[in-house]
Write a protein that holds these residues in place. Structure first.
Motif, PDB file in Angstrom:
ATOM      1  N   THR A 143     -20.071  20.251  22.425  1.00 53.40           N
ATOM      2  CA  THR A 143     -20.187  20.548  23.855  1.00 53.40           C
ATOM      3  C   THR A 143     -18.878  20.279  24.596  1.00 53.40           C
ATOM      4  O   THR A 143     -18.483  21.036  25.492  1.00 53.40           O
ATOM      5  CB  THR A 143     -21.313  19.714  24.478  1.00 53.40           C
ATOM      6  OG1 THR A 143     -22.556  20.072  23.863  1.00 53.40           O
ATOM      7  CG2 THR A 143     -21.404  19.951  25.984  1.00 53.40           C
ATOM      8  N   HIS A 144     -18.199  19.209  24.208  1.00 49.52           N
ATOM      9  CA  HIS A 144     -16.961  18.814  24.897  1.00 49.52           C
ATOM     10  C   HIS A 144     -15.710  19.395  24.240  1.00 49.52           C
ATOM     11  O   HIS A 144     -14.596  19.193  24.737  1.00 49.52           O
ATOM     12  CB  HIS A 144     -16.859  17.296  24.964  1.00 49.52           C
ATOM     13  CG  HIS A 144     -17.886  16.663  25.852  1.00 49.52           C
ATOM     14  ND1 HIS A 144     -19.170  16.373  25.426  1.00 49.52           N
ATOM     15  CD2 HIS A 144     -17.832  16.279  27.160  1.00 49.52           C
ATOM     16  CE1 HIS A 144     -19.850  15.835  26.414  1.00 49.52           C
ATOM     17  NE2 HIS A 144     -19.071  15.763  27.479  1.00 49.52           N
ATOM     18  N   GLY A 178     -13.178  10.849  34.803  1.00 51.78           N
ATOM     19  CA  GLY A 178     -13.235  11.812  35.892  1.00 51.78           C
ATOM     20  C   GLY A 178     -12.128  12.838  35.789  1.00 51.78           C
ATOM     21  O   GLY A 178     -11.239  12.752  34.935  1.00 51.78           O
ATOM     22  N   ARG A 179     -12.157  13.791  36.699  1.00 52.39           N
ATOM     23  CA  ARG A 179     -11.227  14.911  36.639  1.00 52.39           C
ATOM     24  C   ARG A 179      -9.824  14.524  37.088  1.00 52.39           C
ATOM     25  O   ARG A 179      -8.845  15.113  36.629  1.00 52.39           O
ATOM     26  CB  ARG A 179     -11.775  16.065  37.480  1.00 52.39           C
ATOM     27  CG  ARG A 179     -13.147  16.533  37.004  1.00 52.39           C
ATOM     28  CD  ARG A 179     -13.733  17.641  37.856  1.00 52.39           C
ATOM     29  NE  ARG A 179     -13.058  18.912  37.607  1.00 52.39           N
ATOM     30  CZ  ARG A 179     -13.500  20.076  38.080  1.00 52.39           C
ATOM     31  NH1 ARG A 179     -14.604  20.101  38.836  1.00 52.39           N
ATOM     32  NH2 ARG A 179     -12.848  21.188  37.825  1.00 52.39           N
ATOM     33  N   GLU A 180      -9.710  13.542  37.967  1.00 52.17           N
ATOM     34  CA  GLU A 180      -8.385  13.136  38.438  1.00 52.17           C
ATOM     35  C   GLU A 180      -7.549  12.586  37.279  1.00 52.17           C
ATOM     36  O   GLU A 180      -6.387  12.952  37.099  1.00 52.17           O
ATOM     37  CB  GLU A 180      -8.504  12.097  39.547  1.00 52.17           C
ATOM     38  CG  GLU A 180      -7.168  11.691  40.147  1.00 52.17           C
ATOM     39  CD  GLU A 180      -7.312  10.691  41.272  1.00 52.17           C
ATOM     40  OE1 GLU A 180      -6.273  10.210  41.765  1.00 52.17           O
ATOM     41  OE2 GLU A 180      -8.457  10.384  41.666  1.00 52.17           O
ATOM     42  N   SER A 181      -8.152  11.688  36.483  1.00 46.58           N
ATOM     43  CA  SER A 181      -7.433  11.146  35.326  1.00 46.58           C
ATOM     44  C   SER A 181      -7.118  12.243  34.319  1.00 46.58           C
ATOM     45  O   SER A 181      -6.044  12.252  33.706  1.00 46.58           O
ATOM     46  CB  SER A 181      -8.266  10.048  34.666  1.00 46.58           C
ATOM     47  OG  SER A 181      -8.392   8.926  35.502  1.00 46.58           O
ATOM     48  N   ALA A 182      -8.048  13.163  34.147  1.00 45.72           N
ATOM     49  CA  ALA A 182      -7.835  14.252  33.197  1.00 45.72           C
ATOM     50  C   ALA A 182      -6.645  15.112  33.598  1.00 45.72           C
ATOM     51  O   ALA A 182      -5.789  15.455  32.763  1.00 45.72           O
ATOM     52  CB  ALA A 182      -9.099  15.104  33.105  1.00 45.72           C
ATOM     53  N   ARG A 183      -6.576  15.446  34.886  1.00 50.48           N
ATOM     54  CA  ARG A 183      -5.454  16.268  35.345  1.00 50.48           C
ATOM     55  C   ARG A 183      -4.125  15.529  35.236  1.00 50.48           C
ATOM     56  O   ARG A 183      -3.098  16.119  34.893  1.00 50.48           O
ATOM     57  CB  ARG A 183      -5.700  16.718  36.788  1.00 50.48           C
ATOM     58  CG  ARG A 183      -6.786  17.783  36.927  1.00 50.48           C
ATOM     59  CD  ARG A 183      -6.807  18.381  38.324  1.00 50.48           C
ATOM     60  NE  ARG A 183      -7.320  17.437  39.299  1.00 50.48           N
ATOM     61  CZ  ARG A 183      -8.599  17.392  39.696  1.00 50.48           C
ATOM     62  NH1 ARG A 183      -9.485  18.232  39.189  1.00 50.48           N
ATOM     63  NH2 ARG A 183      -8.978  16.514  40.616  1.00 50.48           N
ATOM     64  N   LEU A 184      -4.143  14.225  35.507  1.00 47.73           N
ATOM     65  CA  LEU A 184      -2.917  13.434  35.399  1.00 47.73           C
ATOM     66  C   LEU A 184      -2.437  13.370  33.954  1.00 47.73           C
ATOM     67  O   LEU A 184      -1.235  13.506  33.685  1.00 47.73           O
ATOM     68  CB  LEU A 184      -3.156  12.026  35.948  1.00 47.73           C
ATOM     69  CG  LEU A 184      -1.976  11.058  35.897  1.00 47.73           C
ATOM     70  CD1 LEU A 184      -0.774  11.616  36.661  1.00 47.73           C
ATOM     71  CD2 LEU A 184      -2.388   9.702  36.452  1.00 47.73           C
ATOM     72  N   ALA A 233     -13.909  17.768  33.054  1.00 47.01           N
ATOM     73  CA  ALA A 233     -12.681  16.980  32.940  1.00 47.01           C
ATOM     74  C   ALA A 233     -11.800  17.512  31.818  1.00 47.01           C
ATOM     75  O   ALA A 233     -10.578  17.645  31.982  1.00 47.01           O
ATOM     76  CB  ALA A 233     -13.016  15.511  32.703  1.00 47.01           C
ATOM     77  N   PHE A 234     -12.395  17.838  30.686  1.00 48.51           N
ATOM     78  CA  PHE A 234     -11.608  18.376  29.578  1.00 48.51           C
ATOM     79  C   PHE A 234     -11.036  19.753  29.903  1.00 48.51           C
ATOM     80  O   PHE A 234      -9.914  20.079  29.503  1.00 48.51           O
ATOM     81  CB  PHE A 234     -12.448  18.432  28.298  1.00 48.51           C
ATOM     82  CG  PHE A 234     -12.542  17.120  27.576  1.00 48.51           C
ATOM     83  CD1 PHE A 234     -11.408  16.501  27.062  1.00 48.51           C
ATOM     84  CD2 PHE A 234     -13.761  16.485  27.401  1.00 48.51           C
ATOM     85  CE1 PHE A 234     -11.483  15.289  26.392  1.00 48.51           C
ATOM     86  CE2 PHE A 234     -13.856  15.277  26.734  1.00 48.51           C
ATOM     87  CZ  PHE A 234     -12.710  14.673  26.233  1.00 48.51           C
ATOM     88  N   ASP A 235     -11.787  20.573  30.631  1.00 46.65           N
ATOM     89  CA  ASP A 235     -11.246  21.868  31.047  1.00 46.65           C
ATOM     90  C   ASP A 235      -9.990  21.678  31.902  1.00 46.65           C
ATOM     91  O   ASP A 235      -8.974  22.363  31.709  1.00 46.65           O
ATOM     92  CB  ASP A 235     -12.298  22.642  31.849  1.00 46.65           C
ATOM     93  CG  ASP A 235     -13.414  23.202  30.976  1.00 46.65           C
ATOM     94  OD1 ASP A 235     -13.231  23.252  29.738  1.00 46.65           O
ATOM     95  OD2 ASP A 235     -14.462  23.566  31.534  1.00 46.65           O
TER      96      ASP A 235
END
Length: 321
Positions: free
Chosen positions: A277-278, A150-156, A178-180
């Motif tokens: 794609t990612h 998810g995006r929360e883990s990605a930002r952390l 999430a990668f962005d």
């Protein structure tokens, strides 16, 4: 975009005709084979209380894998940090990285307990390993990875400047966003660009038909698990005789979207598309089969399909001999 590297995420699956100790030895055998085939890294997962997985102590298994390989990166995918004191995790990986400098990955997951203080735990662990606050302090600290879906883990991960792997096999949607987030936050925090890796569940075989048989076994196991029947992975024979219930078919349909299966050329095309794609240059492949021989064959065929350098050399030797 250049050809993606391949790595292994090993959950040490237990088939219904095998025992957990056999599954652990199969993981050691697979790691040796993966190194020969040219895989970049090999991660041991962490699971508890599941008859289908023997991977309850990934740091112990990682130590064994380091001792049985010579150059491939070895690590965890991942240690469930909410279960442990960050200082103890730092000490364990300080020892591993001191014994095997430049080869150790520390992948971290946020499952396994209350996650409200997870960011603080991760920051403490990062500081201990990065600033020399642990004894022994390894000459080359382990490479830190945060695993998430998810995006929360990605930002952390971006905020702390760690590597990030997105679990496509947990959640096939949302990876690009999430990668962005991860790359934007990482650049703000470090001033450097970031890549990331995509963890994908894959099964392939010498024919599309055989690959589908293996996929059906995996999907039956996963459907049963969702419905409260946690058991070892069913064999092909068990799956072939099984009469699927409507609920099982429904759950299998859901999980099919997170599984890449088929003949090697089919799987290669899908995986190459997912990497593009990612925007990742590494795919971390997770394969679950009841029989370890089928799992190793799947990784062998993937190495050939992606023309990993070691796999090309192996194929040339086989052809010449």
């Amino acid at each position: 975009m250049k050809k993606p590297r391949l790595s292994v995420l090993d959950q040490t699956p237990v088939g219904e005709d095998h025992t957990p100790d056999q599954a652990l030895r199969a993981s050691v055998d697979l790691a040796r084979a993966a190194e020969t085939l040219g895989y970049t890294r090999y991660w041991a997962a962490e699971h508890h209380g599941s008859p289908g997985f023997a991977s309850s102590a990934p740091e112990i298994l990682a130590g064994a894998l380091l001792a049985h390989t010579s150059h491939m990166r070895i690590g965890t995918g991942g240690v469930l940090l909410p279960r442990y004191d960050p200082a103890k995790v730092a000490e364990v990986f300080g020892v591993l990285a001191s014994l095997h400098p430049g080869r150790v990955d520390l992948g971290i997951g946020r499952a396994g307990g209350p996650a409200r203080d997870f960011p603080q735990r991760l920051a403490q662990l990062t500081a201990l390993l990065g600033e020399g606050g642990v004894v022994p302090h390894p000459p080359v600290p382990p490479q830190m990875w945060l695993l998430g879906a998810g995006r929360e883990s990605a930002r952390l991960a971006g905020l702390l400047g760690t590597e990030f792997a997105f679990g496509h096999f947990f959640s096939p949607a949302g990876g690009t966003e999430a990668f962005d987030d991860y790359r934007a936050q990482f650049r703000r925090a470090t001033g450097r660009p970031a890549g990331g890796a995509l963890a994908v569940r894959v099964v392939t075989a010498d024919s599309a038909g055989r690959a589908e048989e293996l996929a059906q076994s995996l999907l039956l196991w996963r459907a049963r698990k969702d419905l409260g029947q946690d058991a070892p992975l069913p064999s092909y024979e068990t799956t072939r005789r099984h009469r699927w219930t409507g609920a099982e078919l429904e759950r299998a349909k859901v999980h099919r979207t997170a599984l890449v299966s088929g003949a090697p050329e089919q799987v290669h095309a899908v995986l190459t598309g997912l990497a593009a794609t990612h925007g990742v240059d590494e795919l971390i492949v997770n394969t679950l089969t009841a029989d370890p021989a089928d799992r190793q064959r799947s990784y062998e065929l993937l190495a050939e399909a992606f023309a990993l350098p070691a796999a090309r050399r192996e194929a040339a030797v086989t052809a010449a001999g």
